[in-house]
Motif scaffolding. Structure first.
Motif, short mmCIF file in Angstrom:
data_model
loop_
_atom_site.label_atom_id
_atom_site.label_comp_id
_atom_site.label_asym_id
_atom_site.label_seq_id
_atom_site.Cartn_x
_atom_site.Cartn_y
_atom_site.Cartn_z
N MET A 111 0.84 -1.17 0.00
CA MET A 111 0.00 0.00 0.00
C MET A 111 0.88 1.24 0.00
SD MET A 111 -3.05 0.97 2.62
CE MET A 111 -4.43 0.31 1.74
N SER A 112 0.51 2.23 -0.71
CA SER A 112 1.29 3.45 -0.83
C SER A 112 1.14 4.33 0.40
CB SER A 112 0.79 4.22 -2.07
OG SER A 112 1.42 5.47 -2.14
N ASP A 113 2.21 5.05 0.74
CA ASP A 113 2.18 5.97 1.86
C ASP A 113 1.65 7.34 1.46
OD1 ASP A 113 3.18 4.15 3.65
OD2 ASP A 113 5.26 4.67 3.24
N SER A 114 1.49 7.60 0.16
CA SER A 114 1.03 8.91 -0.28
C SER A 114 -0.46 9.06 0.00
CB SER A 114 1.30 9.09 -1.78
OG SER A 114 0.47 8.25 -2.53
N LYS A 115 -0.87 10.30 0.22
CA LYS A 115 -2.26 10.62 0.53
C LYS A 115 -2.89 11.36 -0.65
CE LYS A 115 -2.28 9.49 5.00
NZ LYS A 115 -3.20 8.76 5.76
N ALA A 116 -2.63 10.92 -1.86
CA ALA A 116 -3.17 11.56 -3.05
C ALA A 116 -4.69 11.45 -3.06
CB ALA A 116 -2.60 10.91 -4.30
N GLU A 117 -5.35 12.55 -3.39
CA GLU A 117 -6.81 12.55 -3.46
C GLU A 117 -7.23 12.03 -4.83
OE1 GLU A 117 -10.26 15.85 -3.19
OE2 GLU A 117 -8.69 15.93 -1.67
N ILE A 118 -8.20 11.12 -4.83
CA ILE A 118 -8.68 10.51 -6.07
C ILE A 118 -10.15 10.86 -6.23
CG2 ILE A 118 -9.10 8.34 -7.27
CD1 ILE A 118 -6.75 7.19 -5.63
N ASP A 119 -10.53 11.31 -7.39
CA ASP A 119 -11.91 11.67 -7.67
C ASP A 119 -12.63 10.45 -8.25
OD1 ASP A 119 -14.19 13.24 -7.93
OD2 ASP A 119 -13.61 13.98 -9.91
N LEU A 120 -13.58 9.89 -7.50
CA LEU A 120 -14.34 8.72 -7.93
C LEU A 120 -15.80 9.09 -8.13
CD1 LEU A 120 -13.02 5.93 -5.54
CD2 LEU A 120 -12.55 6.17 -7.98
N GLY A 121 -16.46 8.39 -9.03
CA GLY A 121 -17.88 8.59 -9.27
C GLY A 121 -18.61 7.26 -9.32
N PHE A 122 -19.94 7.31 -9.28
CA PHE A 122 -20.75 6.11 -9.36
C PHE A 122 -20.43 5.33 -10.64
CE2 PHE A 122 -23.43 8.77 -6.64
CZ PHE A 122 -23.66 7.89 -5.60
N GLY A 123 -20.32 4.03 -10.49
CA GLY A 123 -20.09 3.16 -11.64
C GLY A 123 -18.64 3.04 -12.08
N GLU A 124 -17.72 3.78 -11.46
CA GLU A 124 -16.32 3.69 -11.84
C GLU A 124 -15.68 2.43 -11.25
OE1 GLU A 124 -13.71 7.07 -11.91
OE2 GLU A 124 -15.45 8.36 -11.57
N ALA A 125 -14.77 1.84 -11.99
CA ALA A 125 -14.06 0.64 -11.55
C ALA A 125 -13.04 0.98 -10.47
CB ALA A 125 -13.37 -0.03 -12.73
N VAL A 126 -12.88 0.05 -9.52
CA VAL A 126 -11.89 0.20 -8.45
C VAL A 126 -10.95 -0.99 -8.53
CG1 VAL A 126 -11.55 0.34 -5.96
CG2 VAL A 126 -13.56 1.40 -7.00
N TYR A 127 -9.63 -0.72 -8.42
CA TYR A 127 -8.61 -1.75 -8.55
C TYR A 127 -7.74 -1.79 -7.29
CZ TYR A 127 -9.87 -1.42 -13.46
OH TYR A 127 -10.56 -1.42 -14.63
N ASP A 128 -7.18 -2.96 -6.99
CA ASP A 128 -6.23 -3.04 -5.89
C ASP A 128 -4.86 -2.59 -6.39
OD1 ASP A 128 -5.04 -5.22 -7.21
OD2 ASP A 128 -5.79 -6.71 -5.79
#
Length: 96
Positions: free
Chosen positions: A1-18
């Motif tokens: 897991m990354s130590d960075s706290k980058a903000e990610i913009d997610l929306g309904f129906g978007e794919a999520v990956y490990d």
């Protein structure tokens, strides 16, 4: 897991990956704690064994965003049996 706290913009129906690039599912809801994901086949969903509420133990259930219908988390339907909403409208719910 990354130590960075980058903000990610997610929306309904978007794919999520490990972190290895494996697709986990699609975003199906948000609340003050984060987001909910509809899991793909072969991905283990969370259980209610680790949950508690302010008043004691909680029970993990599914709930329909459109009509409020709830049911046993072990039997998540493909569509809401009460209103026919698609599975993307069904999310995890902790009932006291």
């Amino acid at each position: 897991m990354s130590d960075s706290k980058a903000e990610i913009d997610l929306g309904f129906g978007e794919a999520v990956y490990d972190e290895d690039g494996n697709r986990l599912g699609t975003v199906r809801g948000f609340d003050e704690h984060g987001f909910y994901v509809t899991t793909e086949d072969g991905i283990a969903a969370m259980s209610g064994e680790h949950l508690s509420t302010r008043s004691g133990e909680g029970e993990l259930m599914w709930r329909c965003w459109d009509c409020g219908e709830m049911g046993d988390i072990e039997e998540i339907p493909e569509t809401c049996p009460a209103c026919g909403a698609e599975r993307e409208s069904i999310y995890y719910w902790v009932e006291d």
